[in-house]
Enzyme design. Structure first.
Site, PDB file in Angstrom:
ATOM      1  N   ASP A  33       0.893  -1.120   0.154  1.00  0.00           N
ATOM      2  CA  ASP A  33      -0.096   0.031   0.060  1.00  0.00           C
ATOM      3  C   ASP A  33       0.815   1.099  -0.051  1.00  0.00           C
ATOM      4  O   ASP A  33       1.435   1.429   1.007  1.00  0.00           O
ATOM      5  CB  ASP A  33      -0.914  -0.026   1.136  1.00  0.00           C
ATOM      6  CG  ASP A  33      -1.830   1.391   1.453  1.00  0.00           C
ATOM      7  OD1 ASP A  33      -1.892   1.942   0.330  1.00  0.00           O
ATOM      8  OD2 ASP A  33      -2.135   1.409   2.505  1.00  0.00           O
ATOM      9  N   LYS A  97       2.117  11.443  -3.649  1.00  0.00           N
ATOM     10  CA  LYS A  97       0.765  10.605  -4.257  1.00  0.00           C
ATOM     11  C   LYS A  97      -0.373  11.783  -4.843  1.00  0.00           C
ATOM     12  O   LYS A  97      -0.841  11.237  -5.906  1.00  0.00           O
ATOM     13  CB  LYS A  97       0.169   9.597  -3.266  1.00  0.00           C
ATOM     14  CG  LYS A  97      -0.852   8.771  -3.699  1.00  0.00           C
ATOM     15  CD  LYS A  97      -1.071   7.800  -2.833  1.00  0.00           C
ATOM     16  CE  LYS A  97      -2.137   6.536  -3.337  1.00  0.00           C
ATOM     17  NZ  LYS A  97      -2.486   5.809  -2.310  1.00  0.00           N
ATOM     18  N   ASP A 263     -12.560   5.224   3.846  1.00  0.00           N
ATOM     19  CA  ASP A 263     -11.206   5.182   4.048  1.00  0.00           C
ATOM     20  C   ASP A 263     -10.673   6.473   4.550  1.00  0.00           C
ATOM     21  O   ASP A 263     -10.716   7.621   3.695  1.00  0.00           O
ATOM     22  CB  ASP A 263     -10.453   4.814   3.028  1.00  0.00           C
ATOM     23  CG  ASP A 263      -8.975   4.730   2.920  1.00  0.00           C
ATOM     24  OD1 ASP A 263      -8.564   5.324   3.941  1.00  0.00           O
ATOM     25  OD2 ASP A 263      -8.482   4.151   1.885  1.00  0.00           O
TER      26      ASP A 263
END
Ligand SMILES: *[C@@H]1O[C@H](CO)[C@@H](O)[C@H](O)[C@H]1NC(C)=O
Ligand SMILES: *[C@@H]1O[C@H](CO)[C@@H](O)[C@H](O)[C@H]1NC(C)=O
Length: 446
Positions: A33, A97, A263
């Site tokens: 991840d 990211k 999430d």
């Protein structure tokens, strides 16, 4: 020659021990991840048990996805890079990211929020000759010694993080195999255990990777490139909510299920609605908030401390034991800590060192913090309603709710979600929410 003999012996040894431990025949695959704030790597043994591999430098499960490019060309990854952030903010890249696979024109809002310089590809002979063009790939300008500048892409940053995790895997396997016991302390092999693993046929270079459900093709492709640049072969790409559902074995259930994955990490909230029919999984809709996460609650807590200090709603201590100052940066550290403690306690105390040398003591109640954060909580719940509305569904259709990300530990959030879905639905929180996605990625291949 001697090296080859040593290697040959070690290969036999490694094979035997690995086989005894249940790692046989098949090349090893890790689940990774690569997160916005933290990254996690998990490994599944042949007997099906999944374990998180600790960072080889700190021993922690979570590796901060942070990379510092020093002026002499050296690169630091993880907690050591985080430690540099105060000193060299312009060369410490975090949140990469948010930029991966994107063009300069798409990230102007993000660029403004970071201390490092976000620019287009100015590498010589770049296909896009004008680095200010909004169509140029977004990356970071890093100043090197001698006033030169280097362009670093988010792919490069991701590759550094992945390469670091790959070393952790190798080191970890080396440790559990106790190879060290069989080797000369300064053996060449000890320094490069990967050589022995590769020779024994245990490649630790294959990965199942995860990307957010909202990623399009360019972001996904760029993420895959980051892994390949770090020497990993990508076996499969999962969407993060799918990996989370797999971690809870929801793909093993019978018939059709609708799963809501909530999430919330350090700085982003993603909610996804999944349709699962056995092994077939599809993401029906996603909604979220790209700028809401645990760090916003830290800031809220710091503001609460600041206002208490201003109002004089503090005790003045006789003793001086505080480590942090009552300046904003000190209060921020205290705030992070107080927030975490309030997840398990109803009331906490913390203290800072004021400029007069005397400590100030704060008492903070959970209720008080929740009231101060009410706006954040309503922002946190809005996307849940939205993913349902997008599919014209009500909570009745939802079979499972899965909680992911560190901030999902917040008691008030759990309470709000439970109220929203009704008391008959159990929220899945059994797996540590920081590692759920990597866990699911590691367990998907059997
Ligand atoms: C940046 O430009 C260089 C030089 O043309 C090229 O090799 C590289 O692939 C480019 N990087 C990206 C991410 O576009
Ligand atoms: C590069 O692009 C920017 C923005 O599109 C423009 O303002 C500038 O004039 C361009 N420079 C060159 C040398 O073409």
């Amino acid at each position: 020659m001697q090296y080859l003999i040593a290697l040959g012996g070690l290969v036999v040894l490694v094979s035997a021990i690995l086989a005894a431990m249940g790692f046989h025949g098949r090349p090893q695959v890790v689940g990774i991840d690569l997160g916005t704030t933290f990254s996690v790597v998990a490994l599944k043994a042949t007997d099906g048990t999944v374990s998180i591999i600790p960072d080889h430098v700190t021993g922690k499960q979570l590796l901060p996805s942070v990379v510092t490019y020093k002026s002499d060309g050296k690169v630091l990854v993880g907690d050591v890079a985080v430690a540099q952030r105060g000193r060299s903010p312009e060369r410490t890249i975090f949140n990469a990211k948010r930029f991966i696979g994107r063009e300069l024109g798409e990230v102007s809002q993000e660029s403004a929020e970071h201390a490092y310089r976000v620019v287009g590809n100015f590498t010589e002979n770049s296909r896009e000759p004008n680095a200010s063009s909004l169509a140029s790939p977004a990356g970071f300008a890093i100043e090197l010694d001698g006033k030169k500048e280097r362009w670093v892409s988010p792919i490069d940053v991701g590759a550094e993080v992945v390469a670091h995790m790959r070393r952790s895997v190798t080191q970890h396997l080396g440790d559990i195999l106790s190879i060290r016991r069989f080797l000369e302390p300064n053996s060449e092999l000890l320094r490069r255990p990967e050589t022995a693993f590769r020779a024994a046929g245990f490649e630790i270079s294959r990965a199942v990777i995860c990307v957010p459900a909202k990623f399009g093709f360019p972001e996904t492709k760029a993420t895959q490139e980051a892994f390949e640049r770090a020497g990993m072969k990508v076996m499969r790409i999962l969407e993060e909510p799918t990996a989370a559902a797999i971690a809870y074995n929801l793909h093993k259930g019978e018939g059709v299920r609708h799963v809501l994955v909530y999430d919330i990490g350090g700085g982003t909230l993603d909610t996804s609605l999944l349709y699962m029919n056995g092994n077939a999984v599809s993401v029906l809709s996603v909604a979220g908030d790209d700028h809401l996460g645990g760090s916003d609650f830290d800031i809220q807590m710091r503001r609460l401390l600041e206002s208490k200090l201003e109002r004089g709603d503090v005790q003045i201590a006789d003793s001086e034991t505080a480590k942090e100052s009552c300046e904003s940066s000190g209060l921020h550290i205290l705030a992070e800590d107080a927030k975490i403690r309030l997840s398990s306690e109803q009331k906490v105390e913390t203290r800072c060192r004021a400029s007069d040398g005397k400590d100030r003591i704060f008492a903070i109640g959970r209720q008080e913090f929740e009231d101060a954060s009410s706006e954040l909580f309503s922002r946190a719940m809005a996307p849940v309603q939205k993913v349902l509305d997008d599919q014209m569904m009500t909570t009745d259709y939802i079979n499972d709710v899965v909680l992911v990300g560190g901030a999902s530990r917040t008691p008030k959030l759990r309470e709000l979600l439970q109220d929203f879905f009704g008391s008959s639905k159990r929220l899945h929180t059994e797996i540590d929410p920081d590692i759920t996605v990597a866990w699911g990625a590691a367990s998907v291949l059997d």
